[in-house]
Design a protein around this motif. Structure first.
Motif, PDB file in Angstrom:
ATOM      1  N   LYS A  78      -9.179  -8.929  25.047  1.00 27.32           N
ATOM      2  CA  LYS A  78      -9.816  -8.694  26.370  1.00 27.32           C
ATOM      3  C   LYS A  78      -9.822  -9.847  27.508  1.00 27.32           C
ATOM      4  N   HIS A  79     -11.498 -10.076  26.624  1.00 25.64           N
ATOM      5  CA  HIS A  79     -12.369 -11.436  27.376  1.00 25.64           C
ATOM      6  C   HIS A  79     -10.905 -12.219  26.948  1.00 25.64           C
ATOM      7  N   GLU A  80     -11.027 -12.736  25.929  1.00 23.20           N
ATOM      8  CA  GLU A  80      -9.482 -14.035  26.065  1.00 23.20           C
ATOM      9  C   GLU A  80      -8.734 -14.121  26.877  1.00 23.20           C
ATOM     10  N   GLU A  81      -8.180 -13.026  27.365  1.00 28.38           N
ATOM     11  CA  GLU A  81      -7.043 -12.717  27.991  1.00 28.38           C
ATOM     12  C   GLU A  81      -7.591 -12.939  30.166  1.00 28.38           C
ATOM     13  N   ALA A  82      -8.945 -12.339  30.488  1.00 30.56           N
ATOM     14  CA  ALA A  82      -9.569 -12.244  31.172  1.00 30.56           C
ATOM     15  C   ALA A  82      -9.389 -13.845  31.725  1.00 30.56           C
ATOM     16  N   HIS A  83     -10.368 -14.453  30.578  1.00 30.37           N
ATOM     17  CA  HIS A  83     -11.016 -15.737  31.266  1.00 30.37           C
ATOM     18  C   HIS A  83     -10.281 -17.020  31.735  1.00 30.37           C
ATOM     19  N   VAL A  84      -9.099 -16.391  30.758  1.00 30.47           N
ATOM     20  CA  VAL A  84      -7.848 -17.973  31.251  1.00 30.47           C
ATOM     21  C   VAL A  84      -7.250 -17.875  33.089  1.00 30.47           C
ATOM     22  N   LEU A  85      -7.241 -16.254  32.419  1.00 28.61           N
ATOM     23  CA  LEU A  85      -6.540 -15.529  34.373  1.00 28.61           C
ATOM     24  C   LEU A  85      -7.678 -15.918  35.689  1.00 28.61           C
ATOM     25  N   TRP A  86      -8.499 -16.195  35.044  1.00 25.91           N
ATOM     26  CA  TRP A  86      -9.992 -16.068  36.090  1.00 25.91           C
ATOM     27  C   TRP A  86     -10.549 -18.338  36.292  1.00 25.91           C
ATOM     28  N   GLU A  87     -10.581 -18.354  34.539  1.00 24.47           N
ATOM     29  CA  GLU A  87     -10.820 -20.029  35.659  1.00 24.47           C
ATOM     30  C   GLU A  87      -9.851 -20.651  35.685  1.00 24.47           C
ATOM     31  N   PHE A  88      -8.875 -20.202  35.407  1.00 14.39           N
ATOM     32  CA  PHE A  88      -7.686 -21.219  36.070  1.00 14.39           C
ATOM     33  C   PHE A  88      -8.572 -21.860  37.692  1.00 14.39           C
ATOM     34  N   TRP A  89      -8.619 -20.750  38.312  1.00 11.18           N
ATOM     35  CA  TRP A  89      -8.290 -20.628  39.776  1.00 11.18           C
ATOM     36  C   TRP A  89      -9.981 -21.606  39.726  1.00 11.18           C
ATOM     37  N   THR A  90     -11.317 -21.204  39.235  1.00 13.77           N
ATOM     38  CA  THR A  90     -11.887 -22.181  39.517  1.00 13.77           C
ATOM     39  C   THR A  90     -12.247 -23.301  38.843  1.00 13.77           C
ATOM     40  N   ALA A  91     -11.483 -23.854  37.749  1.00 11.27           N
ATOM     41  CA  ALA A  91     -10.979 -24.867  37.838  1.00 11.27           C
ATOM     42  C   ALA A  91     -10.584 -25.929  38.906  1.00 11.27           C
ATOM     43  N   GLU A  92      -8.527 -25.196  38.664  1.00 11.78           N
ATOM     44  CA  GLU A  92      -8.657 -25.530  40.045  1.00 11.78           C
ATOM     45  C   GLU A  92      -9.396 -25.698  41.102  1.00 11.78           C
TER      46      GLU A  92
ATOM     47  N   PRO B 151      -0.571 -18.470  46.492  1.00 15.42           N
ATOM     48  CA  PRO B 151      -1.914 -17.241  46.935  1.00 15.42           C
ATOM     49  C   PRO B 151      -1.098 -16.787  46.053  1.00 15.42           C
ATOM     50  N   ASP B 152      -0.129 -16.650  46.305  1.00 18.38           N
ATOM     51  CA  ASP B 152       0.696 -15.068  45.597  1.00 18.38           C
ATOM     52  C   ASP B 152       0.519 -15.730  43.911  1.00 18.38           C
ATOM     53  N   LEU B 153       0.594 -16.621  43.619  1.00 13.73           N
ATOM     54  CA  LEU B 153       0.213 -17.217  41.521  1.00 13.73           C
ATOM     55  C   LEU B 153      -1.479 -16.124  41.972  1.00 13.73           C
ATOM     56  N   ALA B 154      -2.332 -16.895  42.712  1.00 14.82           N
ATOM     57  CA  ALA B 154      -4.198 -16.200  42.930  1.00 14.82           C
ATOM     58  C   ALA B 154      -4.106 -15.082  42.570  1.00 14.82           C
ATOM     59  N   ARG B 155      -2.919 -14.905  43.629  1.00 13.74           N
ATOM     60  CA  ARG B 155      -3.601 -13.233  43.479  1.00 13.74           C
ATOM     61  C   ARG B 155      -3.575 -12.608  42.162  1.00 13.74           C
ATOM     62  N   GLU B 156      -1.915 -12.294  42.260  1.00 10.90           N
ATOM     63  CA  GLU B 156      -1.555 -12.458  40.795  1.00 10.90           C
ATOM     64  C   GLU B 156      -2.493 -12.565  39.671  1.00 10.90           C
ATOM     65  N   THR B 157      -2.693 -13.928  39.545  1.00  7.82           N
ATOM     66  CA  THR B 157      -3.342 -14.432  38.126  1.00  7.82           C
ATOM     67  C   THR B 157      -4.794 -14.117  38.113  1.00  7.82           C
ATOM     68  N   LEU B 158      -5.087 -13.388  39.468  1.00  8.42           N
ATOM     69  CA  LEU B 158      -7.064 -13.347  39.692  1.00  8.42           C
ATOM     70  C   LEU B 158      -7.414 -11.329  39.593  1.00  8.42           C
ATOM     71  N   THR B 159      -6.322 -10.699  39.381  1.00  5.62           N
ATOM     72  CA  THR B 159      -6.365  -9.706  39.800  1.00  5.62           C
ATOM     73  C   THR B 159      -5.598  -9.316  38.406  1.00  5.62           C
ATOM     74  N   GLY B 160      -5.133  -9.587  37.259  1.00  9.12           N
ATOM     75  CA  GLY B 160      -5.070 -10.062  36.479  1.00  9.12           C
ATOM     76  C   GLY B 160      -6.249  -9.626  35.431  1.00  9.12           C
ATOM     77  N   ALA B 161      -7.046 -10.754  36.232  1.00  4.58           N
ATOM     78  CA  ALA B 161      -8.203 -11.291  35.139  1.00  4.58           C
ATOM     79  C   ALA B 161      -9.226 -10.292  35.275  1.00  4.58           C
ATOM     80  N   ILE B 162      -9.197  -9.556  36.464  1.00  2.00           N
ATOM     81  CA  ILE B 162     -10.884  -8.741  36.555  1.00  2.00           C
ATOM     82  C   ILE B 162      -9.526  -7.259  35.802  1.00  2.00           C
ATOM     83  N   LYS B 163      -8.188  -6.534  35.882  1.00  4.56           N
ATOM     84  CA  LYS B 163      -8.057  -5.901  35.113  1.00  4.56           C
ATOM     85  C   LYS B 163      -8.118  -6.360  33.731  1.00  4.56           C
TER      86      LYS B 163
END
Lengths: 531, 531, 531
Positions: A480-494, A502-514
């Motif tokens: 779960k950490h591995e999954e959450a990490h990519v989904l999150w860091e994609f956006w702090t790196a970006e 924005p749509d992708l950001a929402r989808e990805t980041l809520t995926g990280a939260i989940k």
């Protein structure tokens, strides 16, 4: 026919300044006319004629960019010409563009650490624990600083490169070694890392275009390859990314030169993130298996910028399959997935590569670079045909009254009128900026929430491990950490705080939260008292 | 006498546009004069004459605000008139006020999440764990956005309501369904909540004034009640709070219409937070048990604003006594305590209601709304007779050179000269702003400290529970959490950062700190090794 | 000879207003000429003649600063003159300097708590747990507020001192007791501390110069000493630091009066932080063992400012050797180490003194003050001979067109042109500010990292202790905490965010990070399952 092929290679040699022994055999027969201007060159390099004569550069003598031509011709190619890559040469004619490239935005200062409460990645030191970026990871500056910022950062080679003029060098642009000084291999500042490698430098400069084989493979003709000593390559790096990264110097065509990008596009020419209608406007020229460049019929800055503004892997790592190290001799250390945050983990699993293990959980994590191209792909703006340069390099009126494309490549927030209102004329600058900031506010909220939950997962993991939760359960939490990490860091790196998509950001980041929440639940359930 | 009573009800019907079958029996006798202008209406509605003829609205024909009057009269009341509530109608004459209501402050953008390090409630996701506000909770915007902001937020109905023009809708004002689109009941975005209820909408709009019985009780004559489907009510909501919430349209008297406020004031007319000298200037009119309104002799914006700017409960919850659910059929789901932070917990315990359990500690917590009225009550400014509108709606010179009361209701920091210096002439704008900011700095410091200690209590609780600390001790710690929570959240929910009442802020927040510390100590003592 | 010695003492009495019984015996012989202006005074006070007559103050009659002179002379010294210390007197001539001292910068407000996410010490409440500064610790304001800010802060004497005009007093300057009111000894606000002591007040005011023996030792001639009741001293404090702290009033020489600084310099005149070439330009005059002052031949603002802008100890504490309390009767409660962050822990260990124990780890911690002088010592600017006033008190053109040294002592960022560009003419204001901000960005990054690791050490310690990790191991971790703490807090206590000495900041803060990491490792290793 053979001659043509060879000539093409010669063009390659000329374009890329390659040292290709034997490439001039056919040309050697015509030394007599060699000293007579362009025509002399064209006798051997006839495809250059084709590119050049139909272009705005037609009238320029070859000696504009190449030195040592006379000897080159006299020696029938034995003596190589010198190719000037320095953007100052281009700047002689393209003054406004050149000057804007080196223009410094003096707001806010340099070396703004991201991993602070007010920064772009407030929980970085916890979430990236175990990675070199925790030593120093700053908000980016303009292109003029891309080489010096890279060398001077604390995570690069133990801090041996410092500003010559101490902190007065921090806003100095120009040749790398006018700005920096090498304190020597023995200089190792405390709390620094030894990061950096020859491949990552290929995104920062055009200086090695002619010294680097496709993908950085070893080759006797290549001065540098992926396994070269990074300090040697650094010291041979004098300029930030040059005009020739995006503009073919002979024919002025839009082009790309970054090998991993060309490889990634060729992997799937029909369905990559730049393709429209099943095709990508990129004609790849292969120079005898040494180098490739990609020429576009029309400017597509999405590809030009994607030479660097992508997630790419340039460092060593390990294999998912067996944990074995992937070293620089392996091609996976110069690799661009061209996939967005949702697809990246699967891509890297298939590639059998991950960057590092988290210091607390041991999760196998991907360290993201700056995936602006992948983030942007498929966004509203992308689907509408908007390219990077339209927002980031808007047409500005120069001192001479002529319009030019601003090459300081800044944040559109600084140029809302020029960047946005051409397409959105019904809004005022304030209104459009308000809309932009709203998106960023929203996405920043989601990033902080993702950080909260990944942070909680890390903390809970430490507790669970000490509490003797079985490895099988810990392994599920790590996943779960591995999954959450990519989904999150994609956006702090970006770097757009979600504006690019924005749509992708929402989808990805809520995926990280989940995924973060799921991981916490797995561990808390395992620790809950049996009823 | 009976006629007068009935007439009063008719007024109610007219004022509120109520459909009251049988209410017009006495009036039915006089159809002949009905089509002859105001006088025709006054024949039945003589108390409207009283209100209207002595007011600035005296000369307006009834048809200004009511359609379908001819048929209404002809049918002897069987056919109901249509009452126009939309503020645009009022804006035809009160242009400056109307325009200012819809003026957008374009600084900073929308959807600024509070729960981020730089936000108003940096530890929100930890301290509110388990509550829907953790999905998205933003800093507030102007009244023009109060409906759309409510519907579009991620915690409302799974995110099914979105901007029609995507992010370009974020600064669009006007009719709700020109701005928003319903993506349908099946649309459920990840990481959203299903919050929202008919009662909370009554604070955001005046649209349902005539369709909602007092306190939202079920009634055949009421289109909506507390148990209605929130989406149905939402789709019938077209405007943000209207002029008629605070201004009686017939007589122009200052008034309030929000039921729970009227109820709260009537509970204790002598000692409620607005009372002066044992009395409240609010004459409550009851329309046959269906609706009540409260008329003031003089403007008291403390009450007008308190229709929304209070802590109120509008959602379901549970009972302290037995943990049972309190559902929308229960009147406690439309309730205003009118108590400040120090008194709230006791009030809600007596009411036998709490909002939610904290996800980590299980403490029974009150989720605070925006208790500006209660915070302000008893402050230096309140005691000096200053009311909300004097600071938040200062008199401004309009384009026509006339002074008007700014109805954008903004932060006094933006209008220090107009808002403050009238009473404080010896200070400059800069000096007064400095004083205001100093208070806010100080109170923000206390809020952050309260968050630190409540956060530590939560963390310590998790450790203690896992360490097997007995339930009896855990229960004591939870009580401290319950106590600390209300004292703290009162101020992050309130929007002045303490300026409304610095003394109360200090007292309340240090109370939260103390309770947090006490809770931590209870748990740490229980875990300390026996000596 | 004896007369000269006595005369020197008399000068001391005059300069310092000391009540020295018997000091005037030699002078008593000459009452006749006493009423005749300066000459009458000089008859007894001939060394004042020497200081005064060669100075710009030569023409001033003694009655300019001394009242009651006639009686003093008539009584042959029995009646003491009154010495006016109030800076308003100096301001009569030095108007621009005086006015600038009281100039208020109205940006940002007062009482900005440091321990908030956006503040200077975001993790303060965790890292200083157990210390009074956690009750309220604000970013500093100008000198005009130094006394009132000290008395009004929540950690001082239970909050009994408040603004007379409530928050309208927050930007009021002037006499302490015009601004503040004493709510009485019984007033104890919740969540306050009882900090404050007579010694710390000596850094805030010059009012007690004549009532305080060297180092605050007890003496019948001293009204106040280190053990006096802090409230009594506070109530006798009317002005912020006066002109006479840095300027000798008779001779206008640059001087210092702060006892602990003089002691520290005398401890090592050759090698202290101000010494150049093995010497310090400070001639110390000892007035019969009661007081000392230090006169400089040339202005050295490094010493003048170091009277307060240093790490000093003024409170009680405990001994490393045996844990016993060090009370105010002990000279170590008025002590300046004059050592930088790297050297401080060793210094305090040798001194056998620490301030407090951390609430979680029990580590023995030094609470740092504001060590600007020690931070600056040895920096690039210091080595170049730059002194504090050149940057912080630049020459500004006054209303009368004359240049004067700005005595508001503000941040050079506000006066880059005047403060920096004199020496750095090749940069623009924007460029220089950019360089300054870059240093601060970098150092702030390091501070946040140090806080991350010290915080993690504290958290891990709590876990380890509960897990039963043996005391021997815990003690090692505490030692790391002690080490890390000084290295870190030196820089949050210091006010330049590293600009005063970027190299030292880097070295010190990475030392703190390293020690923090080491401490965490010690604990985690101890808790790791045996393999």
């Amino acid at each position: 026919m053979k001659k043509t092929v060879l000539a093409a290679v010669v063009v390659g040699g000329a374009v890329l300044g390659l040292s290709l022994p034997g490439a001039l055999t056919a040309a050697k027969a015509k030394p007599a006319k060699a000293a007579q201007g362009k025509e002399a060159c064209y006798e051997c390099h006839d495809d250059i004629r084709e590119m050049k004569e139909s272009s705005k550069h037609a009238k320029l003598p070859c000696s504009t960019c190449h030195d040592n031509l006379a000897k080159h011709i006299e020696s029938m190619g034995e003596v190589k010409p010198v190719t000037i890559i320095d953007q100052a040469l281009c700047g002689k004619c393209h003054k406004a563009q050149y000057d804007s490239f080196y223009k410094v935005n003096t707001e806010g200062g340099a070396r703004k650490e991201k991993g602070v409460p007010t920064g772009r990645s407030p929980q970085q030191d916890k979430l990236l624990a175990g990675h070199g970026f925790t030593f120093e990871h700053n908000e980016p500056r303009g292109h003029a600083f891309m080489v010096t910022d890279q060398f001077v950062v604390d995570r690069f080679q133990g801090g041996r490169y410092q500003y010559k003029d101490s902190w007065e060098g921090v806003n100095r642009t120009g040749k790398t070694w006018d700005v920096l000084v090498d304190k020597g291999a023995d200089k190792k500042l405390p709390e620094t890392a030894m990061a950096g490698n020859p491949t990552c430098i290929q995104c920062k400069t055009s200086d090695h275009l002619l010294k680097w084989k496709f993908l950085g493979d070893k080759d006797p003709k290549a001065k540098w390859d992926r396994t070269s000593n990074v300090n040697d390559v650094a010291k041979d790096t004098n300029n930030p990314v040059g005009c020739v990264h995006c503009h073919d110097p002979h024919g002025t065509q839009p082009r790309v030169v970054r090998d991993a990008l060309i490889q990634a596009i060729e992997r799937d020419g029909a369905n990559n993130i730049f393709a429209k209608g099943g095709k990508t406007d990129l004609k790849v020229k292969d120079f005898r298996g040494f180098r490739k460049i990609g020429i576009m019929a029309k400017t597509d800055s999405r590809m030009m910028c994607a030479q660097c503004h992508v997630e790419y892997n340039c460092n060593t790592g390990s294999q998912w399959s067996d944990g074995k190290k992937v070293d620089y001799d392996n091609g996976r250390t110069n690799h661009m997935p061209l996939k967005n945050g949702k697809e990246l983990l699967a891509h890297y699993k298939k590639l059998d590569f991950y960057d590092f293990k988290h210091a607390v959980t041991g999760a196998r994590l991907i360290k993201l670079q700056h995936p602006e191209a992948e983030a942007y792909a498929g966004s509203v703006h992308d689907r509408a045909g908007v390219q990077c340069h339209q927002c980031h390099m808007p047409k500005i009126k120069g001192k001479d009254g002529k319009m030019y494309s601003a090459h300081n490549v800044s944040r559109p927030l600084n140029t809302v009128k020029e960047s946005c209102l051409g397409c959105h004329p019904k809004f005022s600058v304030d209104e459009k900026r308000y809309q932009i900031e709203s998106i960023r506010n929203y996405v920043k909220g989601k990033m902080r929430k993702a950080e909260f939950w990944i942070g909680k997962l890390i903390d809970t993991y430490a507790v669970a491990k000490r509490a003797g939760v079985p490895e099988e359960t810990l392994a599920k939490a790590r996943e779960k950490h591995e999954e959450a990490h990519v989904l999150w860091e994609f956006w702090t790196a970006e770097n757009s705080d979600g504006f690019h998509n924005p749509d992708l950001a929402r989808e990805t980041l809520t995926g990280a939260i989940k995924a973060g929440k799921d991981g916490v639940k797995i561990l808390e359930d395992a620790m809950a008292p049996k009823q």
